[in-house]
Enzyme design. Structure first.
Site, PDB file in Angstrom:
ATOM      1  N   LYS A  59       1.117   4.196  -2.826  1.00  0.00           N
ATOM      2  CA  LYS A  59       0.762   5.584  -2.529  1.00  0.00           C
ATOM      3  C   LYS A  59       1.958   6.532  -2.717  1.00  0.00           C
ATOM      4  O   LYS A  59       1.778   7.692  -3.100  1.00  0.00           O
ATOM      5  CB  LYS A  59       0.196   5.690  -1.107  1.00  0.00           C
ATOM      6  CG  LYS A  59      -1.141   4.957  -0.928  1.00  0.00           C
ATOM      7  CD  LYS A  59      -2.215   5.494  -1.866  1.00  0.00           C
ATOM      8  CE  LYS A  59      -3.598   4.956  -1.560  1.00  0.00           C
ATOM      9  NZ  LYS A  59      -4.612   5.493  -2.486  1.00  0.00           N
ATOM     10  N   TYR A 100       0.839  -1.215   0.000  1.00  0.00           N
ATOM     11  CA  TYR A 100       0.000   0.000   0.000  1.00  0.00           C
ATOM     12  C   TYR A 100       0.871   1.262   0.000  1.00  0.00           C
ATOM     13  O   TYR A 100       0.634   2.186  -0.786  1.00  0.00           O
ATOM     14  CB  TYR A 100      -0.913  -0.045   1.220  1.00  0.00           C
ATOM     15  CG  TYR A 100      -1.925   1.075   1.323  1.00  0.00           C
ATOM     16  CD1 TYR A 100      -3.058   1.086   0.515  1.00  0.00           C
ATOM     17  CD2 TYR A 100      -1.763   2.104   2.246  1.00  0.00           C
ATOM     18  CE1 TYR A 100      -4.001   2.104   0.625  1.00  0.00           C
ATOM     19  CE2 TYR A 100      -2.696   3.114   2.370  1.00  0.00           C
ATOM     20  CZ  TYR A 100      -3.820   3.120   1.558  1.00  0.00           C
ATOM     21  OH  TYR A 100      -4.746   4.128   1.672  1.00  0.00           O
TER      22      TYR A 100
HETATM   23  P1  NDP Z   1     -13.380   2.428   0.734  1.00  0.00           P
HETATM   24  O1  NDP Z   1     -12.886   1.023   0.682  1.00  0.00           O
HETATM   25  O2  NDP Z   1     -14.397   2.800   1.760  1.00  0.00           O
HETATM   26  O3  NDP Z   1     -13.963   2.857  -0.717  1.00  0.00           O
HETATM   27  C1  NDP Z   1     -13.226   2.621  -1.887  1.00  0.00           C
HETATM   28  C2  NDP Z   1     -14.172   2.491  -3.057  1.00  0.00           C
HETATM   29  O4  NDP Z   1     -13.410   2.180  -4.226  1.00  0.00           O
HETATM   30  C3  NDP Z   1     -15.161   1.323  -2.868  1.00  0.00           C
HETATM   31  O5  NDP Z   1     -16.430   1.691  -3.375  1.00  0.00           O
HETATM   32  C4  NDP Z   1     -14.525   0.228  -3.695  1.00  0.00           C
HETATM   33  O6  NDP Z   1     -15.442  -0.761  -4.109  1.00  0.00           O
HETATM   34  C5  NDP Z   1     -13.978   1.028  -4.854  1.00  0.00           C
HETATM   35  N1  NDP Z   1     -12.955   0.315  -5.618  1.00  0.00           N
HETATM   36  C6  NDP Z   1     -12.013  -0.549  -5.155  1.00  0.00           C
HETATM   37  N2  NDP Z   1     -11.291  -1.041  -6.169  1.00  0.00           N
HETATM   38  C7  NDP Z   1     -11.779  -0.483  -7.303  1.00  0.00           C
HETATM   39  C8  NDP Z   1     -11.473  -0.621  -8.687  1.00  0.00           C
HETATM   40  N3  NDP Z   1     -10.522  -1.467  -9.125  1.00  0.00           N
HETATM   41  N4  NDP Z   1     -12.152   0.117  -9.587  1.00  0.00           N
HETATM   42  C9  NDP Z   1     -13.154   0.942  -9.186  1.00  0.00           C
HETATM   43  N5  NDP Z   1     -13.512   1.083  -7.904  1.00  0.00           N
HETATM   44  C10 NDP Z   1     -12.837   0.394  -6.966  1.00  0.00           C
HETATM   45  O7  NDP Z   1     -12.074   3.322   0.868  1.00  0.00           O
HETATM   46  P2  NDP Z   1     -11.889   4.839   1.427  1.00  0.00           P
HETATM   47  O8  NDP Z   1     -13.039   5.661   1.047  1.00  0.00           O
HETATM   48  O9  NDP Z   1     -11.467   4.755   2.832  1.00  0.00           O
HETATM   49  O10 NDP Z   1     -10.606   5.257   0.584  1.00  0.00           O
HETATM   50  C11 NDP Z   1     -10.681   6.048  -0.605  1.00  0.00           C
HETATM   51  C12 NDP Z   1      -9.264   6.419  -1.011  1.00  0.00           C
HETATM   52  O11 NDP Z   1      -8.630   7.113   0.058  1.00  0.00           O
HETATM   53  C13 NDP Z   1      -8.376   5.197  -1.308  1.00  0.00           C
HETATM   54  O12 NDP Z   1      -7.506   5.501  -2.382  1.00  0.00           O
HETATM   55  C14 NDP Z   1      -7.585   5.032  -0.018  1.00  0.00           C
HETATM   56  O13 NDP Z   1      -6.378   4.367  -0.234  1.00  0.00           O
HETATM   57  C15 NDP Z   1      -7.403   6.478   0.394  1.00  0.00           C
HETATM   58  N6  NDP Z   1      -7.100   6.668   1.799  1.00  0.00           N
HETATM   59  C16 NDP Z   1      -7.997   6.301   2.781  1.00  0.00           C
HETATM   60  C17 NDP Z   1      -7.683   6.509   4.108  1.00  0.00           C
HETATM   61  C18 NDP Z   1      -8.625   6.158   5.214  1.00  0.00           C
HETATM   62  O14 NDP Z   1      -8.212   6.327   6.391  1.00  0.00           O
HETATM   63  N7  NDP Z   1      -9.817   5.684   4.960  1.00  0.00           N
HETATM   64  C19 NDP Z   1      -6.393   7.096   4.504  1.00  0.00           C
HETATM   65  C20 NDP Z   1      -5.546   7.432   3.405  1.00  0.00           C
HETATM   66  C21 NDP Z   1      -5.902   7.225   2.110  1.00  0.00           C
HETATM   67  P3  NDP Z   1     -15.807  -1.971  -3.035  1.00  0.00           P
HETATM   68  O15 NDP Z   1     -16.772  -1.379  -2.066  1.00  0.00           O
HETATM   69  O16 NDP Z   1     -16.411  -3.055  -3.878  1.00  0.00           O
HETATM   70  O17 NDP Z   1     -14.512  -2.398  -2.422  1.00  0.00           O
END
Ligand code: NDP
Length: 248
Positions: free
Chosen positions: A160, A156
């Site tokens: 990133k 991860y």
């Molecule tokens: P979530 O897992 O809650 O949401 C991510 C969304 O992306 C889900 O709807 C997921 O679908 C979808 N997704 C996953 N893989 C794919 C793909 N290949 N193509 C299209 N859609 C996809 O994550 P967060 O909202 O927490 O995170 C959002 C972003 O923020 C990410 O990039 C994460 O790495 C980053 N981030 C989050 C942090 C946190 O503390 N939450 C901290 C730092 C960064 P499904 O529901 O089916 O998995």
């Protein structure tokens, strides 16, 4: 100055839930037309129902960001529908946490393919339209662990950190066409991604945060609004940490 994204077309990947959904909602509240994209069609239906109730302007286009053909088609459909796109938010991301010696090739590949290659695919596809328009705003969602590293997150944090390096290169490559590329590096944000952590791990995080609370998806979304707005026209290649001061 009242922010408004009227007549702006904003594409958000991973918009089905969490941070992506919140970003989409904040832009829609400020009158943008939002392209909700996610590979989870159930989540997309749920967001769409909610957006319809709120009379937001939007279109759902399912897309798996690890598939270049789907990404190209998703952006083409957006441009065919509205004549242009203005903002691309590369938000879709996954974790497959484990220590190095236990990490399987599939865990490494899945995370790099989604979090880094997905950003490359969407940026490449959108840049084609942005370059013609001589305007575009690209916002890539990285993480503070892309800056600091984190034990148990080798895949991860590499993905990133890769997003940060890629974004800075693109900021330089695309600036001449009035396309800015900036990064948001969230810290600990309450979403389903972090819900899997135990209460004690969550408490440990919160103790390390000077503002003494977890971030909300809206905290991240508000920074995206700023970066996409005219207030940030002179910012490119920057990494903004939205982390309550956790990493300084
Ligand atoms: P979530 O897992 O809650 O949401 C991510 C969304 O992306 C889900 O709807 C997921 O679908 C979808 N997704 C996953 N893989 C794919 C793909 N290949 N193509 C299209 N859609 C996809 O994550 P967060 O909202 O927490 O995170 C959002 C972003 O923020 C990410 O990039 C994460 O790495 C980053 N981030 C989050 C942090 C946190 O503390 N939450 C901290 C730092 C960064 P499904 O529901 O089916 O998995």
């Amino acid at each position: 100055m009242e922010l408004s994204f009227k007549d702006k077309i904003v594409v958000v990947t991973g918009a089905g839930r969490g941070i992506g959904r919140s970003i989409a909602e904040r832009f829609a509240e400020l009158d943008a037309t939002v392209i909700l994209s996610d590979y989870n069609e159930e989540s997309l239906k749920d967001v769409a129902a909610n957006f319809e109730e709120k009379h937001f302007s939007f279109k759902t286009i399912p897309c798996d960001v690890t598939n270049a053909d789907q990404v190209n088609l998703m952006l083409k459909e957006a441009v065919d529908s509205y004549g242009k796109i203005d903002v691309l938010i590369n938000n879709a991301g996954i974790t497959r946490d484990t220590l190095l010696i236990r990490m399987k090739d599939e865990q490494w590949n899945a995370v790099l393919d989604t979090n880094l290659k997905g950003v490359f695919f969407a940026t490449r596809a959108a840049a084609k339209y942005f370059m013609k328009q001589r305007y575009g705003r690209i916002i890539n969602i990285s993480s503070v662990v892309g800056i600091t590293g984190n034990a148990g997150q080798g895949n991860y944090s590499a993905s990133k950190a890769g997003v940060i390096g890629f974004s800075k290169s693109m900021a330089q490559e695309l600036a001449g066409r009035n396309i800015t590329v900036n990064v948001i590096a969230p810290g600990f944000i309450e979403t389903e991604m972090t819900n899997v952590l135990s209460e004690s791990v969550k408490d440990d995080f919160i103790n390390k945060i000077p503002l003494k609370r977890a971030g909300t998806p809206k905290d991240v979304a508000n920074t995206a609004l700023f970066l996409a707005s005219p207030l940030a026209d002179y910012l490119t290649g920057q990494v903004i940490k939205v982390d309550g001061g956790m990493v300084m």
